[in-house]
Every structure is written in C-alpha cells, then in structure tokens.
Design a protein around this motif. Structure first.
Motif, PDB file in Angstrom:
ATOM      1  N   LEU A  49      29.561 -37.181 -10.533  1.00 35.19           N
ATOM      2  CA  LEU A  49      28.438 -36.274  -9.962  1.00 35.19           C
ATOM      3  C   LEU A  49      27.134 -36.936  -9.704  1.00 35.19           C
ATOM      4  O   LEU A  49      26.482 -37.531 -10.414  1.00 35.19           O
ATOM      5  CB  LEU A  49      28.125 -35.303 -10.971  1.00 35.19           C
ATOM      6  CG  LEU A  49      27.446 -34.200 -10.333  1.00 35.19           C
ATOM      7  CD1 LEU A  49      28.313 -33.210  -9.509  1.00 35.19           C
ATOM      8  CD2 LEU A  49      26.983 -33.028 -11.508  1.00 35.19           C
ATOM      9  N   PRO A  50      26.601 -36.820  -8.351  1.00 37.21           N
ATOM     10  CA  PRO A  50      25.431 -37.377  -7.802  1.00 37.21           C
ATOM     11  C   PRO A  50      24.047 -36.757  -8.894  1.00 37.21           C
ATOM     12  O   PRO A  50      24.391 -35.334  -9.287  1.00 37.21           O
ATOM     13  CB  PRO A  50      25.112 -36.964  -6.399  1.00 37.21           C
ATOM     14  CG  PRO A  50      26.762 -36.633  -6.141  1.00 37.21           C
ATOM     15  CD  PRO A  50      27.466 -36.167  -7.314  1.00 37.21           C
ATOM     16  N   SER A  64      23.902 -24.961 -15.723  1.00 41.77           N
ATOM     17  CA  SER A  64      23.805 -25.718 -14.665  1.00 41.77           C
ATOM     18  C   SER A  64      24.638 -27.270 -15.168  1.00 41.77           C
ATOM     19  O   SER A  64      25.352 -27.087 -16.187  1.00 41.77           O
ATOM     20  CB  SER A  64      22.502 -26.526 -14.614  1.00 41.77           C
ATOM     21  OG  SER A  64      22.270 -27.517 -15.886  1.00 41.77           O
ATOM     22  N   PHE A  65      25.104 -27.800 -14.099  1.00 41.05           N
ATOM     23  CA  PHE A  65      26.081 -29.162 -14.634  1.00 41.05           C
ATOM     24  C   PHE A  65      25.312 -29.745 -15.577  1.00 41.05           C
ATOM     25  O   PHE A  65      26.380 -30.065 -16.865  1.00 41.05           O
ATOM     26  CB  PHE A  65      26.058 -30.169 -13.412  1.00 41.05           C
ATOM     27  CG  PHE A  65      27.431 -29.926 -12.156  1.00 41.05           C
ATOM     28  CD1 PHE A  65      28.500 -29.863 -12.706  1.00 41.05           C
ATOM     29  CD2 PHE A  65      26.757 -29.422 -10.897  1.00 41.05           C
ATOM     30  CE1 PHE A  65      29.489 -29.437 -11.526  1.00 41.05           C
ATOM     31  CE2 PHE A  65      27.625 -29.319 -10.056  1.00 41.05           C
ATOM     32  CZ  PHE A  65      28.973 -29.278 -10.336  1.00 41.05           C
ATOM     33  N   ALA A  66      24.242 -29.991 -15.641  1.00 37.39           N
ATOM     34  CA  ALA A  66      23.584 -30.856 -16.851  1.00 37.39           C
ATOM     35  C   ALA A  66      23.661 -30.072 -18.174  1.00 37.39           C
ATOM     36  O   ALA A  66      24.102 -30.321 -19.146  1.00 37.39           O
ATOM     37  CB  ALA A  66      22.083 -31.156 -16.538  1.00 37.39           C
ATOM     38  N   LEU A 160      31.872 -27.956  -8.711  1.00 35.18           N
ATOM     39  CA  LEU A 160      32.347 -29.110  -7.876  1.00 35.18           C
ATOM     40  C   LEU A 160      32.799 -28.558  -6.474  1.00 35.18           C
ATOM     41  O   LEU A 160      32.317 -29.051  -5.671  1.00 35.18           O
ATOM     42  CB  LEU A 160      33.293 -30.016  -8.468  1.00 35.18           C
ATOM     43  CG  LEU A 160      32.877 -30.881  -9.852  1.00 35.18           C
ATOM     44  CD1 LEU A 160      33.699 -31.595 -10.517  1.00 35.18           C
ATOM     45  CD2 LEU A 160      31.828 -31.880  -9.350  1.00 35.18           C
ATOM     46  N   ARG A 161      33.837 -27.718  -6.419  1.00 39.76           N
ATOM     47  CA  ARG A 161      34.327 -27.125  -5.220  1.00 39.76           C
ATOM     48  C   ARG A 161      33.313 -26.545  -4.501  1.00 39.76           C
ATOM     49  O   ARG A 161      33.422 -26.485  -3.114  1.00 39.76           O
ATOM     50  CB  ARG A 161      35.581 -26.241  -5.631  1.00 39.76           C
ATOM     51  CG  ARG A 161      36.869 -26.831  -6.204  1.00 39.76           C
ATOM     52  CD  ARG A 161      37.794 -27.655  -5.307  1.00 39.76           C
ATOM     53  NE  ARG A 161      38.920 -28.003  -6.066  1.00 39.76           N
ATOM     54  CZ  ARG A 161      39.733 -28.951  -5.579  1.00 39.76           C
ATOM     55  NH1 ARG A 161      39.433 -29.671  -4.191  1.00 39.76           N
ATOM     56  NH2 ARG A 161      40.903 -29.408  -6.257  1.00 39.76           N
ATOM     57  N   MET A 162      32.402 -25.799  -5.075  1.00 42.79           N
ATOM     58  CA  MET A 162      31.305 -25.101  -4.433  1.00 42.79           C
ATOM     59  C   MET A 162      30.477 -26.017  -3.668  1.00 42.79           C
ATOM     60  O   MET A 162      29.732 -25.690  -2.695  1.00 42.79           O
ATOM     61  CB  MET A 162      30.693 -24.205  -5.374  1.00 42.79           C
ATOM     62  CG  MET A 162      31.380 -22.853  -5.878  1.00 42.79           C
ATOM     63  SD  MET A 162      30.402 -22.205  -7.233  1.00 42.79           S
ATOM     64  CE  MET A 162      29.175 -21.555  -6.274  1.00 42.79           C
ATOM     65  N   LYS A 163      30.336 -27.594  -4.334  1.00 41.42           N
ATOM     66  CA  LYS A 163      29.539 -28.152  -3.690  1.00 41.42           C
ATOM     67  C   LYS A 163      30.376 -29.251  -2.635  1.00 41.42           C
ATOM     68  O   LYS A 163      29.926 -30.367  -2.375  1.00 41.42           O
ATOM     69  CB  LYS A 163      28.774 -29.266  -4.715  1.00 41.42           C
ATOM     70  CG  LYS A 163      27.892 -28.325  -5.455  1.00 41.42           C
ATOM     71  CD  LYS A 163      26.915 -27.531  -4.732  1.00 41.42           C
ATOM     72  CE  LYS A 163      25.676 -28.342  -4.246  1.00 41.42           C
ATOM     73  NZ  LYS A 163      24.927 -27.312  -3.259  1.00 41.42           N
TER      74      LYS A 163
END
Length: 173
Positions: A49-50, A64-66, A160-163
């Motif tokens: 992930l960036p 959030s991802f974090a 991830l898919r949303m991004k």
C-alpha cells in the motif's frame, strides 16, 4: 463464522491425520495454516500500500488502513499472549500509537514472529484452558485469532478495490 472454522478444523483433523506425511498435531497445524495465509495477505497489503493511502477510510466511523493494520497487529499479540501464557497488552496498544507505514509493517512482522511459538503448540496443549475473551481452549483462541484476521482482511480487500488496487490474495503466486 467462528463455529464454521472450528467445525472445519474438527472435521478435517481425522482426515489430515491419515494423510501421508501429515502433522502429528493436525488441529493446530490447520489453524496455523489458516492464520499464516491470512496474516501473510495482510502483511503484503501493508507492504504494498502506498504511504499516501494509509490514512484512507471509506467513510467516517470506519477504520483507516493504518488503523486496521494496527488493530490486527495488536490483536494478534493479545490472542497469542494468552496461548503463550504471557500477560496480554491492550488490544489497541498498537492501533492507538503507531500510525506510519514503516512502524505498522514492522508491528505486523513482530506480531507474526511473536505468534509463531503459539501456533507451534501440540494438539494436546491446545486443549488447555485460557482466558481470552472468556474461558476457551488455546486451540479455540488460535482459531479465533485466524478468523479475526480473516474478517479484517475482508475490510482491507474492499478498501483496496475501492482505490483500484488488487488485493494480495488476487495477485497470483
């Protein structure tokens, strides 16, 4: 969901025990295989992930991802501490403090290393009682941990898919 995974482990155990080269401890081996696979996907997602997306959350009130990565790492330490006989830290110990990619990737790697010995117990040791969200067997705590990781990997996949990103489990080998 927890009952389904446990049922699969229990029904698969006799079959695994009869397979050539099968583990002497098939129930724990099945739990370890499930956890290792899902944890690996989560760790790969965190690594790939960036940095710029670590604070992304699809809507208010969703981690959030974090936060998801921190929650998974902290929860793994908590579940595995119970199995190892250690005093568990707070479930949100990492999520509430570690916010950057490097720190969260390291936390996930550290959690996997810490959980390794927990997933190396025998089936007999897995029958011992432990207090992890109430009384349960050590094997149940290991299955609970793996299932919990799977639930959060589902969140990660959706985000991830949303991004527009491909989740590790869909990237092929």
């Amino acid at each position: 969901m927890h009952r389904t995974v446990l049922a699969l482990l229990l029904f698969a155990s006799p079959l695994l025990a009869q397979a050539p080269g099968a583990s002497a401890d098939p129930a724990v081996a099945a739990a370890r295989a499930h956890w290792s696979s899902v944890h690996g996907y989560i760790q790969r997602a965190a690594e790939q992930l960036p940095d710029s997306l670590y604070n992304y959350r699809p809507v208010a009130g969703v981690r959030s991802f974090a936060e998801v990565f921190g929650h998974v790492a902290g929860s793994e330490f908590m579940f595995c501490a119970g199995v190892r006989g250690d005093t568990p830290k707070a479930e949100d110990a990492i999520e509430s403090k570690v916010k950057d990619k490097a720190g969260l990737v390291k936390a996930l790697k550290d959690a996997a290393e810490y959980c390794g010995p927990a997933y190396a117990i025998t089936d007999a040791a897995g029958a011992a009682a432990v207090d992890v969200f109430g009384k349960r067997t050590k094997l149940n705590a290991l299955v609970f941990n793996a299932t919990h990781d799977g639930e959060h990997y589902g969140n990660i996949v959706t985000m991830l898919r949303m991004k527009g990103l491909v989740p590790p489990s869909s990237q092929g080998q």
